[in-house]
Design a protein around this motif. Structure first.
Motif, mmCIF file in Angstrom:
data_model
loop_
_atom_site.group_PDB
_atom_site.id
_atom_site.type_symbol
_atom_site.label_atom_id
_atom_site.label_comp_id
_atom_site.label_asym_id
_atom_site.label_seq_id
_atom_site.Cartn_x
_atom_site.Cartn_y
_atom_site.Cartn_z
ATOM 1 N N PRO A 133 39.931 34.543 47.801
ATOM 2 C CA PRO A 133 39.640 35.528 46.519
ATOM 3 C C PRO A 133 38.615 35.094 45.691
ATOM 4 O O PRO A 133 38.215 33.877 45.428
ATOM 5 C CB PRO A 133 40.809 35.376 45.581
ATOM 6 N N LYS A 134 37.777 35.853 45.132
ATOM 7 C CA LYS A 134 36.469 35.418 44.366
ATOM 8 C C LYS A 134 36.512 35.401 42.810
ATOM 9 O O LYS A 134 35.955 34.873 41.974
ATOM 10 C CB LYS A 134 35.428 36.223 44.564
ATOM 11 N N ASP A 135 37.506 36.007 42.237
ATOM 12 C CA ASP A 135 37.799 36.121 40.931
ATOM 13 C C ASP A 135 39.331 36.419 40.374
ATOM 14 O O ASP A 135 40.153 36.543 41.169
ATOM 15 C CB ASP A 135 36.866 37.205 40.275
ATOM 16 N N GLY A 136 39.463 36.456 39.216
ATOM 17 C CA GLY A 136 40.570 36.664 38.561
ATOM 18 C C GLY A 136 41.775 35.735 39.033
ATOM 19 O O GLY A 136 41.716 34.519 39.347
ATOM 20 N N TYR A 137 43.097 35.949 38.611
ATOM 21 C CA TYR A 137 44.351 34.972 38.894
ATOM 22 C C TYR A 137 44.261 34.731 40.250
ATOM 23 O O TYR A 137 44.618 33.585 40.754
ATOM 24 C CB TYR A 137 45.526 35.703 38.529
ATOM 25 N N PHE B 261 41.917 34.068 42.513
ATOM 26 C CA PHE B 261 40.893 32.941 42.685
ATOM 27 C C PHE B 261 41.743 31.590 42.041
ATOM 28 O O PHE B 261 41.625 30.635 42.853
ATOM 29 C CB PHE B 261 39.696 33.074 41.920
ATOM 30 N N LEU B 262 42.334 31.551 40.735
ATOM 31 C CA LEU B 262 42.819 30.495 40.639
ATOM 32 C C LEU B 262 44.053 30.127 41.346
ATOM 33 O O LEU B 262 44.022 28.824 41.819
ATOM 34 C CB LEU B 262 43.324 30.899 39.146
ATOM 35 N N SER C 28 42.857 28.894 44.682
ATOM 36 C CA SER C 28 41.687 27.356 44.580
ATOM 37 C C SER C 28 42.857 26.255 44.339
ATOM 38 O O SER C 28 42.558 25.011 44.608
ATOM 39 C CB SER C 28 40.936 27.423 43.392
#
Ligand code: FES
Length: 582
Positions: free
Chosen positions: A545-549, A551-552, A555
């Protein structure tokens, strides 16, 4: 005798310092806004301020009655001389959240942690029920380490359908397989749906919710007897009331999660999990909670401590009964006493009651020896979670022997590989699928990063053509989790997961796999050089995923063998209040 020494009382509490104590502009600011709720001035006189951290939500149906129960907690807090302040936190509901509630356990834990740290609370009552809410609130409270106590919402009443008891989840899986095999119609299934969830409360099997309620009690974080009381039984309200009373004294004594959840407490909980035939999800959640407290706990502890523990609780999915019968038989205290009598308990582990675990249970009686078996008549002699390792799971994978088929505990079979859950769904009902009951079903990319969130899909349903032969179990291997209400010879949490480049990622249909649970082995029968060649050529099919929760999450989530917590949340951060901005 407990080794805990209570703090002196009276003393100035956190809620006074910079908050409600004194006559400064800031003190008046903090108090005056609170008074718009009709709170008399003397409630800010230095008494313990107790948060009621509530996972009530209509989107978490298992916890939808917790607002009512919170009122009972408030009675107890007021009665004991505290000031209750109820607040909501994000509530990950198992049945109503995608891609999976597990992906949001850590979000809920962050919410709890910051809510406790940033507000004028001296202690907290954690109101939980559904699977992820219990570990999430324990994780958040552990990170802040202020006095905390759990009260669960309690299980639903037994489901009743056509003269028989039906249990949450477990019966759903069974009836679904029966419909696939043509044994019941869709109309029958719909009728059963109406009968499954007939009262407020959480799942009534020994699934993850009941397991985690039991873990909270076994860790010493809930009052004795809390786990099994049905949601609608008046004694659940009494338990909430008593919990409210007790947290006030815990604040006065400064009795914190780190005083209670020691390594001994986790060892007790792991053994209790074996005795109740508890969910494999407890492995991940307890590892995560321990991580927040800095308690050294790993997968080998699960295997070592669970090995000799007999499963004595005869509840679905491992056995026959449901949580109602467990409560009537005496509930978790009876199990803990049996473990203590057998030498499997750290008897002097401290509990929220301020007494030892043994003080709490030593005089209880078993009222139904078919529901809670004497150890000599255990359901499974070795009921703990087994941890298997090998070239297919270098960091370990888990199996629940009490829910598995004995004849499959040692098995060699041809792999039938599904690259992800969509691949599985697309092909499992295909009559041309090259599979029989001797095969090993392999599902990839369903771990923490892969799904994302590590969905409960490890107990993948069998192909219809196998079911029609009357076969009900096959060996299944994945990096997914399994619902605590599910059953089967299912190898779960394979680590490292496929999406992180673990060896699971390179298994191909036709490879031979050996499972040997007694010897704790999971082996992909390929030469090392071939495994190395495939790993060198491997490319993940999972898009990060590249963004948002998401992504967190992707990562920072750790492997299942580490509790699937965020790497930056491991370890306690204490209760220091952030600087005031006024
Ligand atoms: Fe919430 Fe089972 S789905 S407790």
């Amino acid at each position: 005798m407990s080794k805990f020494t209570p703090a002196p009382w009276p003393r100035t509490l956190r809620s006074q310092e910079g908050w409600f104590g004194g006559t400064s502009k800031d003190n008046i600011y903090h108090r005056s806004w609170m008074k718009n709720q009709g709170l008399p001035a003397d409630l800010f006189d230095g008494r313990p301020v107790i948060g009621i951290c509530n996972t009530w939500s209509q989107l978490t149906p298992c916890n939808a009655h917790l607002r009512d129960l919170a009122e009972r907690v408030k009675h107890g807090i007021y009665e004991a001389g505290g000031l209750p302040l109820e607040f909501p936190v994000f509530s990950p509901g198992e049945s109503t959240l995608r891609p999976t509630a597990m992906m949001f356990r850590n979000l809920c834990a962050m919410d709890v942690e910051e809510a406790l740290r940033g507000t004028p609370l001296d202690g907290v009552v954690l109101m939980v029920g559904c699977d992820k809410t219990t570990p999430a609130l324990l994780m958040g409270a552990s990170s802040v380490d202020i006095p905390a106590i759990v009260v669960t919402g309690g299980p639903m009443l037994n489901g009743k359908w056509r003269g028989q008891d039906i249990g949450s989840g477990t019966s759903l899986w069974q009836l679904s397989e029966d419909r696939k095999a043509g044994k019941i119609s869709t109309e029958d299934f719909l009728e059963a749906e109406m009968a499954m969830s007939r009262s407020p409360g959480s799942c009534n099997t020994m699934g993850t919710a009941s397991t985690m309620a039991s873990m909270a009690e076994a860790l010493g974080m809930a009052l004795s007897g809390n786990a099994a009381i049905p949601a609608v039984d008046s004694r659940r309200r009494v338990m909430a009331h008593l919990t409210g009373r007790r947290i006030v004294q815990m604040v006065k004594d400064d009795l914190k999660p780190s005083d209670i959840m020691t390594k001994d407490a986790f060892e007790n909980a792991i053994r209790v999990n074996g005795a109740i035939g508890g969910s494999t999800n407890a492995v991940i959640h307890l590892l995560a909670i321990a991580g927040r407290l800095g308690v050294e706990l790993d997968l080998d502890d699960w295997d070592r401590l669970g090995r000799d523990i007999p499963t004595i609780v005869n509840l679905q999915p491992s056995g026959k009964y449901l949580m109602e019968e467990f409560f009537y038989a005496g509930g978790l205290p009876v199990v803990i006493k049996a473990l203590g009598d057998a030498g499997h308990l750290h008897k002097d582990a401290l509990t929220v009651a301020g007494e030892t675990m043994w003080d709490q249970v030593c005089e209880v009686r078993n009222w139904n020896e078919d529901v809670i078996r004497p150890i000599e008549q255990a359901l499974t002699a070795s009921g703990g979670i087994a941890v298997v390792r090998g070239n297919l799971a270098p960091n370990g994978a888990v199996v629940k022997p009490s829910a598995a088929s004995k004849h499959l505990m040692v098995h060699r079979g041809r792999a039938v590989v599904f690259e992800d859950i969509d691949d599985y769904k697309a092909r499992i009902n295909d009559e041309a699928l090259d599979i029989d009951e001797t095969c090993v079903m392999v599902l990839k990319n369903c771990g923490p990063k892969g799904y994302p969130g590590m969905a409960e899909v490890g107990n993948m349903g069998l192909p219809p053509k196998v079911l029609r032969k009357g076969i009900t179990d096959m060996v299944r291997i994945s990096d997914a989790r399994m619902s605590g209400t599910a059953y089967g010879t299912v190898v779960l949490h394979t680590s490292p997961e496929a999406a992180a480049g673990g060896p699971l990622a390179i298994v191909q249909s036709g490879d031979m796999i050996e499972l040997d649970v007694p010897n704790r082995r999971l082996h992909l029968d390929l030469p090392d050089a071939e495994i190395a060649r495939r790993l060198a050529n491997w490319q993940s099919r999972v898009k990060a995923p590249k963004d948002g929760y998401a992504f967190l999450y992707h990562s920072h989530v750790t492997g299942a063998d580490k509790g699937a917590d965020f790497d930056f949340l491991v370890g306690s951060r204490g209760k220091a209040i952030p600087k005031d901005s006024h």
